[in-house]
Design an enzyme around this catalytic site. Structure first.
Site, PDB file in Angstrom:
ATOM      1  N   TYR A   1      53.367 -11.767 -12.707  1.00 43.22           N
ATOM      2  CA  TYR A   1      52.548 -11.615 -13.905  1.00 43.22           C
ATOM      3  C   TYR A   1      53.414 -10.995 -15.018  1.00 43.22           C
ATOM      4  O   TYR A   1      54.561 -10.601 -14.794  1.00 43.22           O
ATOM      5  CB  TYR A   1      51.323 -10.744 -13.607  1.00 43.22           C
ATOM      6  CG  TYR A   1      50.387 -11.351 -12.582  1.00 43.22           C
ATOM      7  CD1 TYR A   1      50.078 -12.707 -12.609  1.00 43.22           C
ATOM      8  CD2 TYR A   1      49.807 -10.570 -11.585  1.00 43.22           C
ATOM      9  CE1 TYR A   1      49.222 -13.268 -11.669  1.00 43.22           C
ATOM     10  CE2 TYR A   1      48.948 -11.128 -10.644  1.00 43.22           C
ATOM     11  CZ  TYR A   1      48.662 -12.477 -10.683  1.00 43.22           C
ATOM     12  OH  TYR A   1      47.813 -13.034  -9.756  1.00 43.22           O
TER      13      TYR A   1
ATOM     14  N   ARG B   1      41.125  -7.519   1.560  1.00 41.97           N
ATOM     15  CA  ARG B   1      40.354  -8.506   2.308  1.00 41.97           C
ATOM     16  C   ARG B   1      39.498  -7.890   3.428  1.00 41.97           C
ATOM     17  O   ARG B   1      38.372  -8.360   3.660  1.00 41.97           O
ATOM     18  CB  ARG B   1      41.295  -9.578   2.869  1.00 41.97           C
ATOM     19  CG  ARG B   1      41.997 -10.385   1.788  1.00 41.97           C
ATOM     20  CD  ARG B   1      43.066 -11.304   2.389  1.00 41.97           C
ATOM     21  NE  ARG B   1      44.076 -10.547   3.095  1.00 41.97           N
ATOM     22  CZ  ARG B   1      44.969 -11.072   3.911  1.00 41.97           C
ATOM     23  NH1 ARG B   1      44.962 -12.379   4.137  1.00 41.97           N
ATOM     24  NH2 ARG B   1      45.879 -10.314   4.503  1.00 41.97           N
TER      25      ARG B   1
HETATM   26 FE1  SF4 Z   1      40.120 -12.036   5.796  1.00 43.97          FE
HETATM   27 FE2  SF4 Z   1      39.930 -14.665   6.284  1.00 43.97          FE
HETATM   28 FE3  SF4 Z   1      37.850 -13.243   5.400  1.00 43.97          FE
HETATM   29 FE4  SF4 Z   1      39.884 -13.762   3.772  1.00 43.97          FE
HETATM   30  S1  SF4 Z   1      38.532 -15.272   4.667  1.00 43.97           S
HETATM   31  S2  SF4 Z   1      38.835 -11.825   4.016  1.00 43.97           S
HETATM   32  S3  SF4 Z   1      41.566 -13.585   5.179  1.00 43.97           S
HETATM   33  S4  SF4 Z   1      38.879 -13.023   7.363  1.00 43.97           S
END
Ligand code: SF4
Ligand code: NAP
Length: 677
Positions: free
Chosen positions: A170, A315
């Site tokens: 960025y 995540r």
């Molecule tokens: Fe984690 Fe997969 Fe959920 Fe993304 S989609 S938050 S990588 S478990």
């Protein structure tokens, strides 16, 4: 034993002088799509408030651009825009007044999807849409002012701080490296000049917000870019932003176009925190570390090693908003763990879809997917304990239904039991652990080794039956498909059949790639050993060359098998793999010498091998084993029987639609159906 006893460091407060963080876990910034005003701020407010109630000490929002040329979403540059952000800050502070909410100011520079995008030099990023406009002195001054204005507006909107992103390719980071900064004025040339703009951003922001406001700077501690930042430059920049007034330095290990995976499931847990630890020894302000820290025990270990003052989990907070609370209450085994698949988060972000989570489809849909208590609890039978059946059973039981889960196999998990055997996908076991535990916690009656039939289900008088019987592997109609050298992908992955030295894989979807990975793999899984991972991706943690990468094509260990992966489509192989992870799988297999062949017509299999026609020419692959990974067919005979007998039945997962079936779709569909039931 309380959470404070089990995780003493994680649950210790951090005194920042003018304010205090209640614990050491923060939710890191993610661009979810909720930042876009068109989605309404209420939805974002609920998303963050749920995480605040879930126990995190600090939340960093998705990136908010300070002006139009910064790209990325809905900008914050006027008091009217700031007023809308109040909905978010008020909701978070109402959920828990001790939780800090920090707004990330994101200027994507050359990655902004607008022809107005700007950068230090007119160099197009490999993944950028436009050649950026080179900033002149006036343009630089404008950007600096816009950062300061944006930060002041964030303060007026009730945020506790701002994060300035100085990494990832960025704007700020493009000033820092010669590759993207070829200026000859006081903003280019020596490192002192190249860091002038980012440091000035910090100084102006601090000036605009005053002393008692959190200013986080995200620094590329290892940018993974050939010709990227050298270690002494990282330290010099760290010290300069400290002097310019940052409260906290957050380490980042990323440049979006760098060909090194840094958060995918094949990356070992906490792989990069040692780099944060080295920088922490050089600086006086607290440091945040991140990347692949997905469980409380991992966070505590990172803090114990002294690698960081704070641990960012981004995540994992999509996967389970209550992660920290569950750690505090000793319910770690109830955490729905992020498996780092990227399938519903980053893959969505990069394709312009709303972010969610494969293991928690409610993420970012909190206002519409509300699992409220059922008005009339019902007796529900769920047949099949793969991802679809499990998620239906758990959601229905959470809503108060009395659930019986029936599985013909000896364990729950379905296709996840195959996935977890693939090197680099070990995390899938966490999802199975979560479901096994939730079955106990919610009192779901589990019948294993039980084959359900329509008559029996009818006789038991269930109010409804959910058929999640999954799939059976497709057997292509090719002469010789029953030859002894033909092996199904299930037998190959479960290790039930011997695999020869020369192998052809029919079918190059997700499972074809997984099988190729499994049979060419040798030694320890890179996901379980940082040193193996570093070797496979050319990372040099010890000497930290520029960007942290050696620039030499890494040598990858291999089983030595000669493998050809093939498909009938003439396209490049691996096109259906995840947007953000597909390239990693292709790279690993190419380095192991796997041949990838498209446009194949299968003619037959015999003692000699696999006979094919490619581009009108007949060829024989003299192989010992042919592994069939040709997709699946739905198993729905039970459903048809139930309907015929007048039983209230529904279909979910692979049994509903096997084509391009994946766990994301199966779990999402099952969760939505259970919420509606
Ligand atoms: Fe984690 Fe997969 Fe959920 Fe993304 S989609 S938050 S990588 S478990
Ligand atoms: P898939 O992705 O649908 O791929 C099936 C493969 O079989 C294709 O390469 C297809 O290519 C081939 N094929 C289909 N019909 C055939 C036939 N009659 N004869 C010969 N070949 C045939 O299915 P999958 O690989 O089994 O994966 C199942 C699901 O799990 C998919 O949704 C996949 O995305 C998901 N998954 C994802 C990952 C991941 O890394 N994200 C990993 C594993 C599984 P041609 O038709 O061109 O031959």
């Amino acid at each position: 034993m309380s959470g404070a006893d089990r995780y003493p460091l994680m649950f210790s407060p951090l005194d920042l002088g003018f304010t205090k963080l209640k614990n050491r876990i923060l939710m890191g910034s993610m661009h979810t799509g909720l930042e876009d005003v068109k989605n309404g701020f209420e939805r974002q407010a609920k998303f963050f408030a749920d995480r605040a109630r879930g126990g995190v000490g600090m939340i960093i929002t998705g990136g908010i651009p300070p002006n139009e040329e910064a790209g990325g979403g809905s900008k914050l540059s006027t008091p009217e825009e700031a007023e809308q952000h109040r909905i978010v800050t008020t909701a978070v502070h109402a959920a828990d007044p001790d939780v800090k909410i920090v707004m990330q100011i994101l200027h994507t520079g050359p990655l902004a999807g607008t022809p107005k995008c700007v950068a230090p030099s007119p160099i197009r990023s490999r993944i950028g849409r436009y050649v950026p406009n080179e900033l002149d002195a006036e343009g630089i001054e404008k950007q600096l002012n816009d950062f300061a204005t944006c930060a002041a507006l964030a303060k007026s909107a009730g945020y506790d701080g701002v994060e300035i992103i100085g990494s990832a390719g960025y704007l700020l980071s493009t000033f820092l490296v010669e590759r993207t900064n070829q200026r000859t004025d006081e903003y280019g040339g020596s490192f002192e000049n190249r860091m002038r703009f980012p440091v000035e951003v910090v100084r102006r922001v601090r000036e605009a917000v005053g002393p008692d406001f959190i200013v986080v700077f995200r620094i590329a501690a290892m940018d993974m870019l050939e010709g990227g930042m050298a270690w002494d430059e990282v330290v010099t920049l760290g010290k300069a932003i400290e002097t310019a007034g940052v409260t906290i330095v957050s380490t980042h290990f990323c440049w979006h176009e760098a060909p090194v995976p840094t958060i995918a499931t094949m990356v070992p847990r906490a792989a990069f925190t040692q780099v944060t630890g080295r920088l922490r020894a050089e600086l006086g302000v607290p440091l945040i570390t991140s990347n692949r820290i997905n469980m409380p025990a991992v966070a505590e270990q990172v803090l114990e090693r002294g690698d960081a003052d704070l641990v960012s989990m981004a995540r994992p907070m999509l996967a389970d908003p209550d992660l920290v609370k569950k750690a505090w209450e000793g319910r770690e085994d109830e955490i729905n763990t992020c498996i780092a698949c990227n399938q519903a988060c980053l893959d969505h972000t990069f394709t312009g879809k709303m972010t969610s989570c494969l293991v928690n489809p409610r993420a970012c849909y909190e206002t519409e997917l509300v699992a409220s208590t059922a008005e009339t609890p019902q007796r529900v039978a769920v047949v099949g304990a793969g991802p679809a059946g499990l998620s239906y059973a758990v959601t229905a039981a959470q809503r108060g239904h009395k659930v019986t889960l029936i599985e013909s196999g000896s364990e729950v998990g379905g296709q996840f039991n195959l996935a977890k055997r693939i090197p680099g996908k070990e995390e899938f076991e966490e999802t199975l652990r979560y479901y096994r535990r939730m079955i106990q916690v919610l009192g779901i009656e589990l019948r294993l080794n039980t084959r359900a039939d329509a008559a029996g289900l009818k006789a038991e008088g269930f109010d409804q039956v959910v058929v999640a019987t999954g799939i059976s592997p497709r057997t292509p109609s090719v002469p010789g498909i029953d030859h002894p050298k033909v092996v199904s992908y299930i037998d190959a992955i479960m290790g039930r059949r011997e695999i020869g030295q020369r192998v052809a894989i029919m079918g190059a979807g997700g499972i074809g790639f997984d099988v190729a990975e499994l049979i060419t793999h040798a030694g320890v899984s890179a996901a379980l050993d940082v040193n193996v991972f570093a070797k496979e991706w050319g990372i040099d943690f010890k000497n930290h060359p520029r960007g942290g990468v050696t620039g030499v094509t890494p040598v990858v260990e291999s089983s030595g098998r000669e493998v050809t992966l093939m498909q009938r489509k003439a396209d490049a192989l691996g096109k259906t793999l995840g947007r953000t992870t597909g390239w990693t799988h292709r790279a690993v297999l190419q380095r192991r010498g796997v041949r990838m062949v498209g446009g194949v017509e299968y003619l037959g299999i015999d003692d000699q091998g696999l006979h094919v026609r490619i581009g009108g020419e007949d060829r024989t692959f003299e192989v010992d084993t042919v592994i069939v990974c040709a997709g699946q067919e739905p198993l729905r005979a039970l459903y048809d029987d139930l309907i015929a007998q007048g039983v209230n039945a529904s279909l979910v997962g692979g049994a509903f639609e096997a084509m391009e079936l994946d766990a994301k779709r199966a779990i999402d569909q099952a969760t939505r159906l259970a919420i509606a039931a």
